[in-house]
Write a protein that holds these residues in place. Structure first.
Motif, short mmCIF file in Angstrom:
data_model
loop_
_atom_site.label_atom_id
_atom_site.label_comp_id
_atom_site.label_asym_id
_atom_site.label_seq_id
_atom_site.Cartn_x
_atom_site.Cartn_y
_atom_site.Cartn_z
N PRO A 28 0.84 -1.24 0.07
CA PRO A 28 -0.02 0.02 -0.06
C PRO A 28 0.86 1.35 0.10
CG PRO A 28 -0.05 -1.05 2.02
CD PRO A 28 0.60 -1.94 1.14
N ASP A 29 0.29 2.25 -0.58
CA ASP A 29 1.10 3.54 -0.57
C ASP A 29 0.60 4.27 0.51
OD1 ASP A 29 -1.62 4.63 -0.96
OD2 ASP A 29 -1.27 5.09 -3.14
N LYS A 30 1.26 5.44 0.95
CA LYS A 30 1.04 6.18 2.27
C LYS A 30 -0.30 6.78 2.32
CE LYS A 30 2.79 10.71 0.62
NZ LYS A 30 4.00 11.63 0.74
N ILE A 31 -1.12 7.02 1.26
CA ILE A 31 -2.48 7.43 1.55
C ILE A 31 -3.36 6.11 1.91
CG2 ILE A 31 -4.36 8.37 0.29
CD1 ILE A 31 -2.61 9.84 -1.44
N SER A 32 -3.04 4.94 1.27
CA SER A 32 -3.84 3.82 1.70
C SER A 32 -3.47 3.36 3.20
CB SER A 32 -3.43 2.54 0.85
OG SER A 32 -3.75 2.91 -0.27
N ILE A 33 -2.31 3.56 3.66
CA ILE A 33 -1.96 3.28 5.08
C ILE A 33 -2.62 4.65 6.05
CG2 ILE A 33 -0.04 3.41 6.70
CD1 ILE A 33 1.86 2.00 4.55
N LYS A 34 -2.49 5.59 5.66
CA LYS A 34 -3.20 6.82 6.29
C LYS A 34 -4.64 6.61 6.49
CE LYS A 34 -3.19 11.04 8.10
NZ LYS A 34 -2.21 11.84 9.13
N SER A 35 -5.23 6.07 5.37
CA SER A 35 -6.64 5.79 5.48
C SER A 35 -7.13 4.66 6.36
CB SER A 35 -7.18 5.61 4.26
OG SER A 35 -6.77 6.45 3.08
N TYR A 36 -6.16 3.61 6.20
CA TYR A 36 -6.36 2.47 7.10
C TYR A 36 -6.38 2.92 8.55
CZ TYR A 36 -5.60 -1.99 9.39
OH TYR A 36 -5.79 -3.10 10.27
N ASP A 37 -5.14 3.51 9.03
CA ASP A 37 -4.83 3.97 10.36
C ASP A 37 -6.04 4.95 10.94
OD1 ASP A 37 -2.48 2.64 10.37
OD2 ASP A 37 -1.46 4.22 10.43
N LEU A 38 -6.52 5.74 10.12
CA LEU A 38 -7.55 6.60 10.33
C LEU A 38 -9.04 6.04 11.16
CD1 LEU A 38 -8.49 9.78 10.85
CD2 LEU A 38 -9.04 9.78 8.46
N MET A 39 -9.38 5.10 9.93
CA MET A 39 -10.73 4.49 10.09
C MET A 39 -10.49 3.64 11.14
SD MET A 39 -12.41 5.85 7.88
CE MET A 39 -13.74 4.79 8.57
N LYS A 40 -9.24 2.94 11.43
CA LYS A 40 -9.22 2.07 12.71
C LYS A 40 -9.40 2.78 13.84
CE LYS A 40 -5.70 -1.25 14.51
NZ LYS A 40 -4.52 -1.88 14.32
N ASP A 41 -8.62 3.87 13.90
CA ASP A 41 -8.57 4.88 15.04
C ASP A 41 -10.03 5.38 15.42
OD1 ASP A 41 -7.09 6.10 17.13
OD2 ASP A 41 -8.14 8.18 16.22
N LEU A 42 -10.80 5.88 14.35
CA LEU A 42 -12.13 6.18 14.52
C LEU A 42 -13.09 5.01 15.02
CD1 LEU A 42 -12.50 8.57 11.54
CD2 LEU A 42 -12.11 9.06 13.88
N PHE A 43 -13.03 3.91 14.43
CA PHE A 43 -13.82 2.79 14.94
C PHE A 43 -13.49 2.41 16.46
CE2 PHE A 43 -14.22 1.31 10.34
CZ PHE A 43 -15.23 2.06 10.21
N TYR A 44 -12.26 2.44 16.64
CA TYR A 44 -11.95 2.32 18.03
C TYR A 44 -12.55 3.21 18.85
CZ TYR A 44 -8.84 2.55 22.31
OH TYR A 44 -8.57 2.66 23.48
N ARG A 45 -12.22 4.57 18.69
CA ARG A 45 -12.71 5.59 19.42
C ARG A 45 -14.18 5.61 19.73
NH1 ARG A 45 -9.13 9.63 20.60
NH2 ARG A 45 -7.30 9.58 19.72
N ILE A 46 -14.91 5.24 18.58
CA ILE A 46 -16.35 5.19 18.73
C ILE A 46 -16.95 4.07 19.61
CG2 ILE A 46 -18.54 4.94 17.63
CD1 ILE A 46 -17.40 6.74 15.19
N SER A 47 -16.13 2.89 19.32
CA SER A 47 -16.67 1.73 20.08
C SER A 47 -16.33 1.86 21.51
CB SER A 47 -15.95 0.45 19.59
OG SER A 47 -14.57 0.64 19.84
N VAL A 48 -15.39 2.36 22.09
CA VAL A 48 -14.99 2.53 23.52
C VAL A 48 -15.87 3.79 24.01
CG1 VAL A 48 -12.94 3.54 24.97
CG2 VAL A 48 -12.52 1.86 23.04
N SER A 49 -15.90 5.08 23.27
CA SER A 49 -16.51 6.13 23.95
C SER A 49 -17.96 6.55 23.54
CB SER A 49 -15.69 7.43 23.70
OG SER A 49 -14.38 7.29 24.13
#
Length: 85
Positions: free
Chosen positions: A15-36
């Motif tokens: 994956p290029d850096k945009i794909s990795i950034k997108s994956y990291d962002l979505m993973k972080d947002l899902f984690y935050r919503i599920s916890v908080s």
């Protein structure tokens, strides 16, 4: 690493850096919503780290959530000389 290997298997290249950034962002947002239960409340979690990104949000009434976290790299060509996080 699993994301990168799965991406390689599916698309035949890493994956290029945009794909990795997108994956990291979505993973972080899902984690935050599920916890908080909401993004606004998730600010209390503080900083999180992923494959190549860090996230630490503040709330701004005018623009919503802002990520204020970052990595600092000093490099010479492709060699990393100094790394701070």
């Amino acid at each position: 690493i699993n994301f990168q290997n799965n991406y390689l298997t599916k698309f035949g290249k890493y994956p290029d850096k945009i794909s990795i950034k997108s994956y990291d962002l979505m993973k972080d947002l899902f984690y935050r919503i599920s916890v908080s239960k909401s993004l606004k409340k998730s600010i209390e979690i503080g900083e999180t780290k992923s494959i190549q990104n860090k996230f630490n949000y503040i709330y701004d009434n005018n623009s919503g959530l802002k990520n204020i976290s970052f990595f600092i790299l000093k490099h010479d060509d492709f060699d990393i000389i100094e790394y701070q996080n």
